[in-house]
Design a protein around this motif. Structure first.
Motif, PDB file in Angstrom:
ATOM      1  N   LYS A 256      43.464 -16.392  47.616  1.00 30.40           N
ATOM      2  CA  LYS A 256      43.395 -15.525  46.440  1.00 30.40           C
ATOM      3  C   LYS A 256      41.966 -15.611  45.904  1.00 30.40           C
ATOM      4  CE  LYS A 256      48.258 -16.234  45.262  1.00 30.40           C
ATOM      5  NZ  LYS A 256      49.209 -16.761  44.255  1.00 30.40           N
ATOM      6  N   MET A 257      41.156 -14.660  46.334  1.00 29.38           N
ATOM      7  CA  MET A 257      39.722 -14.715  46.038  1.00 29.38           C
ATOM      8  C   MET A 257      39.426 -14.278  44.607  1.00 29.38           C
ATOM      9  SD  MET A 257      38.749 -15.727  49.013  1.00 29.38           S
ATOM     10  CE  MET A 257      36.997 -15.482  49.241  1.00 29.38           C
ATOM     11  N   LYS A 258      38.531 -15.023  43.958  1.00 25.30           N
ATOM     12  CA  LYS A 258      38.019 -14.627  42.650  1.00 25.30           C
ATOM     13  C   LYS A 258      36.668 -15.307  42.443  1.00 25.30           C
ATOM     14  CE  LYS A 258      40.279 -18.184  39.834  1.00 25.30           C
ATOM     15  NZ  LYS A 258      41.117 -18.418  38.640  1.00 25.30           N
ATOM     16  N   LYS A 259      35.979 -14.897  41.398  1.00 22.65           N
ATOM     17  CA  LYS A 259      34.636 -15.433  41.141  1.00 22.65           C
ATOM     18  C   LYS A 259      34.709 -16.437  39.980  1.00 22.65           C
ATOM     19  CE  LYS A 259      31.214 -12.772  42.036  1.00 22.65           C
ATOM     20  NZ  LYS A 259      30.207 -11.705  42.022  1.00 22.65           N
ATOM     21  N   PHE A 260      34.039 -17.587  40.147  1.00 18.66           N
ATOM     22  CA  PHE A 260      34.031 -18.614  39.101  1.00 18.66           C
ATOM     23  C   PHE A 260      32.755 -19.443  39.242  1.00 18.66           C
ATOM     24  CE2 PHE A 260      36.681 -19.719  42.716  1.00 18.66           C
ATOM     25  CZ  PHE A 260      36.098 -20.863  43.196  1.00 18.66           C
ATOM     26  N   LYS A 261      32.480 -20.250  38.204  1.00 18.82           N
ATOM     27  CA  LYS A 261      31.274 -21.072  38.173  1.00 18.82           C
ATOM     28  C   LYS A 261      31.513 -22.408  38.884  1.00 18.82           C
ATOM     29  CE  LYS A 261      28.525 -18.516  35.590  1.00 18.82           C
ATOM     30  NZ  LYS A 261      27.201 -18.071  36.049  1.00 18.82           N
ATOM     31  N   SER A 262      30.447 -22.969  39.431  1.00 19.62           N
ATOM     32  CA  SER A 262      30.541 -24.268  40.114  1.00 19.62           C
ATOM     33  C   SER A 262      30.960 -25.366  39.126  1.00 19.62           C
ATOM     34  CB  SER A 262      29.198 -24.616  40.767  1.00 19.62           C
ATOM     35  OG  SER A 262      28.174 -24.689  39.798  1.00 19.62           O
ATOM     36  N   SER A 263      30.515 -25.247  37.871  1.00 12.87           N
ATOM     37  CA  SER A 263      30.887 -26.254  36.868  1.00 12.87           C
ATOM     38  C   SER A 263      32.402 -26.265  36.633  1.00 12.87           C
ATOM     39  CB  SER A 263      30.157 -25.977  35.562  1.00 12.87           C
ATOM     40  OG  SER A 263      30.470 -24.676  35.086  1.00 12.87           O
ATOM     41  N   SER A 264      33.036 -25.071  36.606  1.00 10.31           N
ATOM     42  CA  SER A 264      34.487 -24.981  36.415  1.00 10.31           C
ATOM     43  C   SER A 264      35.217 -25.666  37.563  1.00 10.31           C
ATOM     44  CB  SER A 264      34.911 -23.514  36.341  1.00 10.31           C
ATOM     45  OG  SER A 264      34.288 -22.871  35.265  1.00 10.31           O
ATOM     46  N   LEU A 265      34.710 -25.466  38.794  1.00 15.41           N
ATOM     47  CA  LEU A 265      35.338 -26.068  39.973  1.00 15.41           C
ATOM     48  C   LEU A 265      35.242 -27.597  39.910  1.00 15.41           C
ATOM     49  CD1 LEU A 265      36.650 -25.511  42.772  1.00 15.41           C
ATOM     50  CD2 LEU A 265      34.352 -25.573  43.732  1.00 15.41           C
ATOM     51  N   ILE A 266      34.081 -28.114  39.531  1.00 17.21           N
ATOM     52  CA  ILE A 266      33.877 -29.579  39.454  1.00 17.21           C
ATOM     53  C   ILE A 266      34.776 -30.204  38.390  1.00 17.21           C
ATOM     54  CG2 ILE A 266      32.200 -31.378  38.891  1.00 17.21           C
ATOM     55  CD1 ILE A 266      30.051 -29.493  40.131  1.00 17.21           C
ATOM     56  N   LEU A 267      34.825 -29.589  37.215  1.00 17.23           N
ATOM     57  CA  LEU A 267      35.635 -30.134  36.115  1.00 17.23           C
ATOM     58  C   LEU A 267      37.128 -30.104  36.434  1.00 17.23           C
ATOM     59  CD1 LEU A 267      33.727 -28.577  33.078  1.00 17.23           C
ATOM     60  CD2 LEU A 267      33.700 -30.968  33.832  1.00 17.23           C
ATOM     61  N   GLU A 268      37.577 -29.002  37.065  1.00 15.98           N
ATOM     62  CA  GLU A 268      38.995 -28.914  37.441  1.00 15.98           C
ATOM     63  C   GLU A 268      39.345 -29.966  38.482  1.00 15.98           C
ATOM     64  OE1 GLU A 268      42.920 -27.529  37.487  1.00 15.98           O
ATOM     65  OE2 GLU A 268      41.268 -27.169  36.062  1.00 15.98           O
TER      66      GLU A 268
ATOM     67  N   LYS B 261      38.255 -32.396  45.111  1.00 14.44           N
ATOM     68  CA  LYS B 261      39.096 -33.533  44.712  1.00 14.44           C
ATOM     69  C   LYS B 261      39.155 -34.578  45.821  1.00 14.44           C
ATOM     70  CE  LYS B 261      43.620 -33.285  44.866  1.00 14.44           C
ATOM     71  NZ  LYS B 261      44.072 -34.461  45.619  1.00 14.44           N
ATOM     72  N   ASN B 262      39.379 -34.131  47.079  1.00  7.64           N
ATOM     73  CA  ASN B 262      39.448 -35.062  48.216  1.00  7.64           C
ATOM     74  C   ASN B 262      38.118 -35.770  48.442  1.00  7.64           C
ATOM     75  OD1 ASN B 262      42.096 -34.362  48.588  1.00  7.64           O
ATOM     76  ND2 ASN B 262      41.780 -33.238  50.497  1.00  7.64           N
ATOM     77  N   LEU B 263      37.015 -35.014  48.332  1.00 13.22           N
ATOM     78  CA  LEU B 263      35.689 -35.616  48.549  1.00 13.22           C
ATOM     79  C   LEU B 263      35.351 -36.622  47.444  1.00 13.22           C
ATOM     80  CD1 LEU B 263      33.677 -32.468  49.728  1.00 13.22           C
ATOM     81  CD2 LEU B 263      34.392 -34.400  51.138  1.00 13.22           C
ATOM     82  N   ILE B 264      35.667 -36.275  46.194  1.00 13.30           N
ATOM     83  CA  ILE B 264      35.413 -37.194  45.074  1.00 13.30           C
ATOM     84  C   ILE B 264      36.301 -38.432  45.191  1.00 13.30           C
ATOM     85  CG2 ILE B 264      35.535 -37.461  42.559  1.00 13.30           C
ATOM     86  CD1 ILE B 264      34.939 -34.384  42.417  1.00 13.30           C
ATOM     87  N   ASP B 265      37.573 -38.220  45.575  1.00 11.05           N
ATOM     88  CA  ASP B 265      38.523 -39.332  45.742  1.00 11.05           C
ATOM     89  C   ASP B 265      38.009 -40.316  46.792  1.00 11.05           C
ATOM     90  OD1 ASP B 265      40.885 -40.746  45.254  1.00 11.05           O
ATOM     91  OD2 ASP B 265      41.890 -39.777  46.950  1.00 11.05           O
ATOM     92  N   ASN B 266      37.512 -39.785  47.928  1.00 11.52           N
ATOM     93  CA  ASN B 266      36.951 -40.647  48.985  1.00 11.52           C
ATOM     94  C   ASN B 266      35.734 -41.408  48.466  1.00 11.52           C
ATOM     95  OD1 ASN B 266      38.851 -39.949  50.861  1.00 11.52           O
ATOM     96  ND2 ASN B 266      37.556 -38.483  51.969  1.00 11.52           N
ATOM     97  N   ALA B 267      34.868 -40.705  47.722  1.00  8.91           N
ATOM     98  CA  ALA B 267      33.658 -41.341  47.186  1.00  8.91           C
ATOM     99  C   ALA B 267      34.025 -42.491  46.241  1.00  8.91           C
ATOM    100  CB  ALA B 267      32.809 -40.298  46.470  1.00  8.91           C
TER     101      ALA B 267
END
Length: 459
Positions: free
Chosen positions: A324-336, A371-377
């Motif tokens: 489900k494609m949509k446009k959003f900011k990188s900051s929103s993705l990181i915070l979510e 989320k997976n990458l941050i969890d691994n880190a």
């Protein structure tokens, strides 16, 4: 021979015929110009010869006037001057008229005409003028001589005019015959072009239909006999063979996917055996002794099983995912992504938004990636905080840890992890890779200054 090659040859042949038709068209224009030029030339020559008739008549009138007024020397001199002027004009036109003759016969005829004009000029200037000066009044002999040469010249001129008129008619007939021939040739060429196009297209269409019928029979046989590939002879060197080959490659790939899933299920059963065995062992110990630590360990084991099951289901869903494609900011993705991890100590994470760029993708799935990458880190960091950075259409996840012992491609395979790694099931990076592959984004890894750096490129 391929259908494309057949079409190319057919098109080349048709193009050759069209080029020939165009050539005929230009040949027609060239010949018509040549015929028109010849016709104009003969028409101009005819006009020149018609003027010579006027000269001949003018000489006759000059002689008539001189004989009529022979006693008036002024009139005679005036007529003699007029005759000289006419002869001068004739001399100027002589070469042009003779040079424009088209045949030896015409040339000889014109030479004779101009010779007669010279004779007439001589008769007028010498004999007639002497007779006028002597005032004898007997012009009989002169009249006979002049009349004879004048009549002969008139005949020669009429012959020349008739000759030129016949030539003009021949040119006109030639023009009409040429046009009739060209029309017939063009009609024939268009008919040949139409028939050739019809025959070639019919043959190609029939061949395509026959091969499609064979391909259809092969597909029906595929479903009927539960074959793994389409087994049908389409022939060599044609596009449908390529299609069949690609279909078979797809079917083989699907077969490989099925085998891969079977292998995955075997791996799952293998992975589940350990926690289940541990659970059984703990249950047996509970039967002998009441111990809260054992109960806690059992809860951990079953939580591990639940987590593994959820990840396997998540991975399986990716095989049928519709983005489900949509446009959003990188900051929103990181915070979510961070909110989904529920990190209690926020000091363990540093977020640095250098460039809050736009991302066009599925927000839910890309959140799972981060989320997976941050969890691994977080899991494998030796020191905190870990760093999440956004810039240049890329998100960086950095942690201080040992460098990976294998290439990144090793870790994106399911159930792969470091030899000494006890945590996790080796599915996190596999899920990350699959989601990015669906988006056509890239995952990169590098080790620099004691930092493991995972880079998600959204370009």
């Amino acid at each position: 021979m391929t259908i494309r090659k057949r079409l190319f040859i057919s098109f080349s042949l048709i193009l050759l015929i069209v080029a020939f038709i165009i050539g005929v068209f230009f040949y027609t224009i060239y010949n018509l110009n040549s015929i028109n030029s010849q016709q104009n030339h003969r028409y101009d020559q005819l006009i020149r010869v018609e003027k010579l008739k006027e000269f001949n008549n003018s000489y006759s009138w000059i002689v008539f006037n001189i004989i009529t007024d022979f006693d008036k020397i002024e009139i005679v001199n005036e007529r003699i001057k007029k005759a000289d002027k006419l002869f001068e004009n004739l001399s100027k036109q002589k070469n042009e008229i003779i040079d424009n003759s088209e045949s030896e016969k015409e040339k000889k005829n014109l030479i004779l005409i101009f010779r007669d004009f010279e004779i007439m000029q001589k008769l007028i200037k010498e004999k007639l003028y002497n007779l006028v000066l002597n005032k004898s009044g007997d012009f009989t002999v002169f009249n006979v001589s002049f009349e004879q040469i004048n009549v002969d010249t008139q005949k020669l001129l009429e012959e020349e005019i008739k000759y030129l008129q016949d030539k003009l008619n021949q040119t006109q007939n030639k023009r009409e015959d040429f046009l009739d021939t060209i029309k017939l040739e063009l009609v024939v060429l268009f008919i040949v072009l139409f028939l050739l196009s019809f025959v070639i297209s019919s043959k190609i269409i029939t061949e395509i239909k026959e091969k499609l019928h064979r391909l259809n029979q092969g597909v029906l046989q595929l479903f009927k006999n539960d074959e793994e590939t389409i087994k049908v002879n389409i022939g060599e060197n044609n596009e449908l063979r390529e299609i069949t080959k690609n279909l078979n490659s797809y079917l083989e790939k699907q077969s490989d996917i099925i085998h891969s899933r079977e292998e995955l299920l075997r791996n799952i059963s293998h992975e589940l055996k350990t926690p289940i065995a541990k659970g059984k062992f703990m249950v047996q110990k509970i039967e002998k002794k009441d111990n809260s630590q054992i109960i806690k360990d059992i809860n951990t084991i079953f939580y591990d099983i639940e987590k593994l099951t959820n990840k396997l289901l998540e991975r399986e869903k990716l095989n049928f995912a519709v983005l489900k494609m949509k446009k959003f900011k990188s900051s929103s993705l990181i915070l979510e992504s961070l909110s989904k991890l529920s990190i209690e100590d926020e000091s363990k994470v540093t977020v640095n938004i250098k460039d809050d760029f736009n991302i066009d993708g599925d927000f839910y799935y890309l959140t799972i990636v981060l989320k997976n990458l941050i969890d691994n880190a977080m899991k494998y960091a030796k020191e905190f905080p870990i760093v999440i950075e956004s810039k240049n259409d890329q998100v960086y996840i950095k942690n201080i840890a040992d460098e990976l012992s294998n290439d990144l491609i090793y870790y994106i395979q399911p159930f792969t992890r470091e030899p000494n790694q006890q945590q996790g099931h080796g599915l996190g990076l596999n899920i990350v890779s699959k989601i990015l592959e669906l988006h056509k984004f890239d995952l990169k890894y590098k080790y620099k200054n004691s930092y493991n750096i995972f880079i998600v490129s959204f370009k």
